[in-house]
Scaffold this motif. Structure first.
Motif, PDB file in Angstrom:
ATOM      1  N   VAL A  55       5.365  -5.251  -2.109  1.00 12.80           N
ATOM      2  CA  VAL A  55       6.765  -5.648  -2.057  1.00 12.80           C
ATOM      3  C   VAL A  55       7.606  -4.616  -2.817  1.00 12.80           C
ATOM      4  N   PRO A  56       8.226  -3.657  -2.126  1.00  9.16           N
ATOM      5  CA  PRO A  56       9.139  -2.740  -2.818  1.00  9.16           C
ATOM      6  C   PRO A  56      10.420  -3.481  -3.198  1.00  9.16           C
ATOM      7  N   VAL A 129       6.587   2.057  -1.696  1.00 12.13           N
ATOM      8  CA  VAL A 129       5.475   1.649  -0.836  1.00 12.13           C
ATOM      9  C   VAL A 129       4.253   2.537  -1.083  1.00 12.13           C
ATOM     10  N   ARG A 130       4.486   3.833  -1.225  1.00  8.09           N
ATOM     11  CA  ARG A 130       3.369   4.744  -1.492  1.00  8.09           C
ATOM     12  C   ARG A 130       2.639   4.359  -2.771  1.00  8.09           C
ATOM     13  N   ASP A 144      -8.707  -5.012   3.531  1.00  7.40           N
ATOM     14  CA  ASP A 144      -8.785  -4.832   4.988  1.00  7.40           C
ATOM     15  C   ASP A 144      -7.401  -4.663   5.599  1.00  7.40           C
ATOM     16  N   PHE A 145      -6.422  -5.378   5.021  1.00 11.69           N
ATOM     17  CA  PHE A 145      -5.055  -5.326   5.541  1.00 11.69           C
ATOM     18  C   PHE A 145      -4.068  -5.121   4.401  1.00 11.69           C
ATOM     19  N   LEU A 146      -2.929  -4.524   4.756  1.00 11.19           N
ATOM     20  CA  LEU A 146      -1.797  -4.397   3.843  1.00 11.19           C
ATOM     21  C   LEU A 146      -0.602  -5.088   4.499  1.00 11.19           C
ATOM     22  N   LEU A 147       0.059  -5.959   3.773  1.00 10.69           N
ATOM     23  CA  LEU A 147       1.289  -6.580   4.258  1.00 10.69           C
ATOM     24  C   LEU A 147       2.459  -5.950   3.527  1.00 10.69           C
ATOM     25  N   LEU A 148       3.297  -5.228   4.264  1.00  8.92           N
ATOM     26  CA  LEU A 148       4.515  -4.660   3.696  1.00  8.92           C
ATOM     27  C   LEU A 148       5.651  -5.627   3.987  1.00  8.92           C
TER      28      LEU A 148
END
Length: 384
Positions: A55-56, A129-130, A144-148
């Motif tokens: 979460v940016p 985000v980086r 396994d997953f990234l939620l942005l």
């Protein structure tokens, strides 16, 4: 032949344009593109993938008390971690995030990160985000997953579960849902539904979701990515200077061979208020010219196109042209599904030309700011 004068040809061209948009532009006006089949089915092997939420956040203390608890309350059966990346906030966003996590015992682990000022060539959001992605992938057990997701987005309790199920069932590398934006004030009613309507016309969801299609986009408020797809596409480094980061994200994943999906959301909503026209104007104008590639010829074409498609029908209709009236009717009917999606009164549909004129002015201002060297401004930062 004498009847084919400019007063006759112009409304005919507008009506022809609307019939083409209605039938040949991926049925962009429909609002039935929701999560693909499988969103309610648990993994066949019973093993839920691990997920890290990034979460940016920059000066988001106003909305965080509503949005962050919704992530902490997700009923996700697998391993879940939340990374709140405090992007140089001056309003106590980071401290508030820690406080909200303490009020939710038993929820997923939340960490607050501070990446410092962006390096040259990076937008602030993608720099944040980086930092979050690097932290998620350096913890020993890569998720396994990234939620942005943005800091102003609230998620219903089963959102993450449904996103992961949809990704697994359809073998998708990116599942993105366009959050339902807040529509409460008069100006929000005029601007917001049209914003999503115009976005869908630029990037028809059905075209985006074709594996073999060239059209690609995503919605920055909610984007679930396989970590492997992030690595293949070199994200976010490969898009580090993107002002329109969500569309660029979708393109990067699709170009690297990933399968993507984009649609409207039911349980995902933005809680950010827009008090008056000016904040909404800034939201659109900051990236409108960038959407045109900062190209003056594209700007001229856009102005002429918007005039023909949205302004000619009401003007010619008032002047007594039945063809202009027919074009206005087609335009009005195409906007009705989006108004219904936003639960707004249908009498707003004939006013779409007024909203289009406002968007036209926003786009021109965006171009003027760019050529003055002011670029896209957002929360104290300006990008050329």
């Amino acid at each position: 032949m004498s009847a084919l004068t400019w007063p006759t040809l112009v409304p005919l061209a507008s009506l022809a344009a609307w019939l083409w948009l209605l039938l040949a532009r991926g049925f962009f006006w429909r609002t039935d593109v929701r999560l693909p089949p499988g969103a309610e089915r648990a993994p066949a092997d019973g093993v839920w993938p691990s997920v890290t939420v990034v979460v940016p956040a920059r000066d988001e203390a106003e909305v965080l008390p509503v949005s962050l608890p919704s992530l902490l309350a997700q009923d996700y059966p697998g391993r879940l971690e939340i990374l709140l990346v405090d992007d140089g906030s001056t309003d106590g966003t980071g401290a508030l995030g820690r406080e909200l996590a303490e009020r939710a015992p038993g929820g997923p682990e939340l960490s607050v990160l501070s990446p410092g000022e962006p390096e040259p060539g990076w937008t602030g959001k993608l720099w944040a985000v980086r930092h979050g992605v690097e932290r998620a992938r350096s913890e020993g057990t890569e998720p396994d997953f990234l939620l942005l997701t943005d800091a102003d987005i609230a998620h219903a309790p089963g959102t993450l579960r449904r996103l992961v199920c949809a990704a697994l069932a359809a073998d998708l590398d990116l599942v993105s849902q366009m959050a339902r934006l807040r529509v409460t004030t008069g100006w929000e009613r005029m601007i917001v539904p049209a914003f999503v309507y115009f976005f869908a016309k630029l990037f028809p969801f059905r075209w985006v979701n074709r594996p073999s299609g060239r059209t690609a986009a995503a919605a920055g408020g909610c984007a679930l990515l396989r970590t492997g797809a992030v690595v293949r596409a070199g994200l976010p480094d490969s898009i580090r200077d993107a002002v329109i980061d969500d569309v660029t994200l979708g393109r990067a994943v699709k170009r690297s061979g990933g399968r993507i999906w984009l649609g409207l959301a039911d349980g995902i909503s933005s809680v950010r208020p827009y008090a008056g026209l000016r904040p909404l104007w800034r939201m659109v104008a900051r990236s409108a010219y960038a959407q045109l590639g900062n190209n003056p010829l594209m700007l001229v074409g856009t102005v002429l196109g918007l005039g023909l498609v949205y302004l000619v029908p009401p003007v010619w209709s008032v002047a007594g042209s039945p063809v202009g009236g027919a074009a206005w009717l087609v335009m009005t009917l195409s906007f009705v599904p989006m108004l219904r999606y936003y639960r707004q009164p249908l009498w707003l549909a004939p006013l779409l030309p007024v909203t289009a004129a406002l968007y036209l002015a926003m786009t021109v201002e965006s171009a003027v700011r760019h050529h003055r060297g002011e670029g896209a401004a957002w929360k104290g930062r300006t990008y050329s």
